[in-house]
Motif scaffolding. Structure first.
Motif, PDB file in Angstrom:
ATOM      1  N   ARG A  14       0.839  -1.196   0.000  1.00 42.32           N
ATOM      2  CA  ARG A  14       0.000   0.000   0.000  1.00 42.32           C
ATOM      3  C   ARG A  14       0.878   1.252   0.000  1.00 42.32           C
ATOM      4  NH1 ARG A  14      -4.608  -1.597   4.554  1.00 42.32           N
ATOM      5  NH2 ARG A  14      -5.489  -3.390   3.410  1.00 42.32           N
ATOM      6  N   THR A  72     -14.822   1.273   4.756  1.00 39.41           N
ATOM      7  CA  THR A  72     -13.795   1.818   3.863  1.00 39.41           C
ATOM      8  C   THR A  72     -13.632   3.317   4.076  1.00 39.41           C
ATOM      9  OG1 THR A  72     -14.277   0.125   2.185  1.00 39.41           O
ATOM     10  CG2 THR A  72     -13.108   2.089   1.441  1.00 39.41           C
ATOM     11  N   GLN A 132     -11.628   3.889   7.247  1.00 39.65           N
ATOM     12  CA  GLN A 132     -10.212   3.584   7.101  1.00 39.65           C
ATOM     13  C   GLN A 132      -9.485   4.654   6.289  1.00 39.65           C
ATOM     14  OE1 GLN A 132      -8.317   1.036   8.552  1.00 39.65           O
ATOM     15  NE2 GLN A 132      -6.730   2.397   7.734  1.00 39.65           N
ATOM     16  N   SER A 185     -12.802  -6.556   8.154  1.00 36.39           N
ATOM     17  CA  SER A 185     -11.834  -7.443   7.497  1.00 36.39           C
ATOM     18  C   SER A 185     -12.052  -7.467   5.993  1.00 36.39           C
ATOM     19  CB  SER A 185     -11.972  -8.869   8.050  1.00 36.39           C
ATOM     20  OG  SER A 185     -11.678  -8.908   9.426  1.00 36.39           O
ATOM     21  N   ASN A 194     -10.197  -5.189   3.230  1.00 31.87           N
ATOM     22  CA  ASN A 194      -8.767  -5.289   2.928  1.00 31.87           C
ATOM     23  C   ASN A 194      -8.466  -5.226   1.438  1.00 31.87           C
ATOM     24  OD1 ASN A 194      -7.655  -5.369   5.522  1.00 31.87           O
ATOM     25  ND2 ASN A 194      -8.136  -7.525   5.761  1.00 31.87           N
ATOM     26  N   SER A 195      -9.240  -5.963   0.642  1.00 35.35           N
ATOM     27  CA  SER A 195      -8.983  -5.948  -0.805  1.00 35.35           C
ATOM     28  C   SER A 195      -9.322  -4.590  -1.416  1.00 35.35           C
ATOM     29  CB  SER A 195      -9.782  -7.053  -1.507  1.00 35.35           C
ATOM     30  OG  SER A 195     -11.175  -6.856  -1.341  1.00 35.35           O
ATOM     31  N   ASP A 197      -6.478  -2.308  -0.436  1.00 37.87           N
ATOM     32  CA  ASP A 197      -5.317  -2.710  -1.243  1.00 37.87           C
ATOM     33  C   ASP A 197      -5.390  -2.111  -2.640  1.00 37.87           C
ATOM     34  OD1 ASP A 197      -4.274  -4.237   0.809  1.00 37.87           O
ATOM     35  OD2 ASP A 197      -5.110  -6.127   0.081  1.00 37.87           O
ATOM     36  N   GLY A 209      -6.889  -9.912   0.509  1.00 38.76           N
ATOM     37  CA  GLY A 209      -6.101  -9.061   1.377  1.00 38.76           C
ATOM     38  C   GLY A 209      -4.607  -9.215   1.173  1.00 38.76           C
ATOM     39  N   LYS A 210      -3.825  -8.530   1.976  1.00 37.09           N
ATOM     40  CA  LYS A 210      -2.361  -8.552   1.923  1.00 37.09           C
ATOM     41  C   LYS A 210      -1.828  -8.136   0.554  1.00 37.09           C
ATOM     42  CE  LYS A 210      -2.127 -12.242   5.381  1.00 37.09           C
ATOM     43  NZ  LYS A 210      -1.675 -13.624   5.691  1.00 37.09           N
TER      44      LYS A 210
END
Length: 370
Positions: free
Chosen positions: A55, A80, A83, A308, A311-312, A315, A331-332
């Motif tokens: 990110r 979202t 965040q 949770s 996350n995507s 990203d 995610g990640k």
């Protein structure tokens, strides 16, 4: 719940279970999400490198960047917005209900008192409402001390309607909200995205359910959803899948069009698939069945909370400059392949042209030309 209401709900659930659409959701959608996770599992087992991206957080000097999020009053959109407000963005939240917009701002401010927010009441199923929003947003930017541009547009608004409803333009409401509205808003905001002093990004929130579509039909009756409105049995599961596939095809075609216009270094397009998230998307499904579905998915460890599930989306929104046309999942910063049908360049161009023709007879036809 009183006994009469409980019996009525049970009978509704009973008839709901006996529909083909219910079993399509139960079986094909479960297989679709499992296949997406299988792609991640397969890559890790066979030591294939999973393509993932870090990110990149924005610079807030000299002016804070602006992010527009549709469907931001609950679930994924709300999480979202929260965040990205923490990450330094001025967040423009878009929703249908003025009351829910006020509640969303109150919640985000409660979580992050430094959040800089602006709310606009917009019906994403209405072309007229979207056009009014574009003008209001532009005027607000001009009147503020912000740069008159947008750095991130997240098309998150979506519904799962189990009964047919037509919009003012005569479109099926689910197709209009999930796809046509995103198409129209994106094209209208392209000038503001292009004016950004730094590279900008469009994130379209799609779904693993697009994998259930095996035959792509592109004509105005299907894209607008008009042919479904008169169906004896409203194929809501098929329409939802189709709308998410359309959003994917639009994303990849937009990426190609930006390359042709020489703007691929300036505006990037990504798709985010949150997976299975416990939101109010299932509110029109009988409560007994939606609770059962969430319970099963939780046992399979597939169910996520909105916190949770974003996350995507984050990203995709904060991917490094130059990353475009990617499908974020898991995610990640990880990406996987969407279905082969969603990457069909011929279908993507046909859909682009069909949607443009469909909107050409509306007021958007003049302003939305590019």
């Amino acid at each position: 719940m009183n006994p009469f209401t409980m019996v009525k709900e049970m009978w509704r659930a009973f008839f709901f279970v006996w529909s083909i659409q219910f079993w399509r959701m139960s079986l094909l959608w479960t297989l679709s999400i499992l296949y997406s996770h299988f792609q991640l599992f397969k890559a890790s087992i066979y030591s294939h490198k999973i393509v993932s991206y870090p990110r990149c957080f924005p610079s807030t000097t000299p002016r804070r960047p602006v992010c527009v999020i549709t469907g931001a009053t609950s679930g994924l959109g709300l999480a979202t917005a929260h965040q990205l407000s923490k990450d330094g963005y001025v967040v423009v939240i878009v929703g249908r209900s003025e009351q829910l917009l006020s509640e969303a701002i109150r919640k985000i401010k409660g979580w992050n008192e430094d959040a800089c927010l602006k709310a606009f009441q917009v019906d994403m199923s209405s072309v007229e409402s979207i056009m009014k929003f574009k003008m209001s947003l532009q005027q607000w930017l001009l009147d503020s001390d912000l740069h008159c541009s947008v750095q991130i547009l997240i098309n998150n608004a979506g519904i799962l309607a189990t009964s047919p409803r037509a919009t003012a333009e005569g479109y099926d409401q689910m197709m209009a909200t999930n796809y046509i509205g995103a198409f129209a808003l994106t094209k209208l905001l392209l000038p503001l995205l292009e004016c950004s002093p730094v590279s900008s990004r469009i994130v379209n929130v799609s779904s693993f359910t697009h994998r259930a579509v095996i035959d792509m039909q592109v004509d105005e009756g299907t894209v607008s959803g008009k042919r479904f409105l008169s169906s004896k049995q409203y194929p809501y599961a098929n329409i939802y899948e189709y709308s998410k596939l359309c959003l994917l095809l639009f994303s990849f075609e937009l990426h190609r069009q930006l390359c042709l216009m020489g703007k691929s270094h300036q505006i990037f397009v990504s798709v985010a698939d949150p997976g299975v998230v416990q939101t109010n998307i299932m509110q029109e499904v009988p409560a007994i069945l939606s609770c059962l579905a969430f319970s099963v998915l939780k046992r399979l460890r597939l169910l996520q909370s909105p916190q949770s599930g974003i996350n995507s989306i984050i990203d995709a929104a904060l991917a490094p400059p130059g990353i475009s046309g990617a499908y974020f999942f898991g995610g990640k910063g990880r990406t996987i392949n969407s279905s082969a049908l969603s990457r069909n360049a011929k279908s993507a161009l046909e859909l682009w042209e069909t949607t443009s023709n469909l909107l050409s007879v509306t007021p958007f036809g003049v302003e939305g030309k590019s």
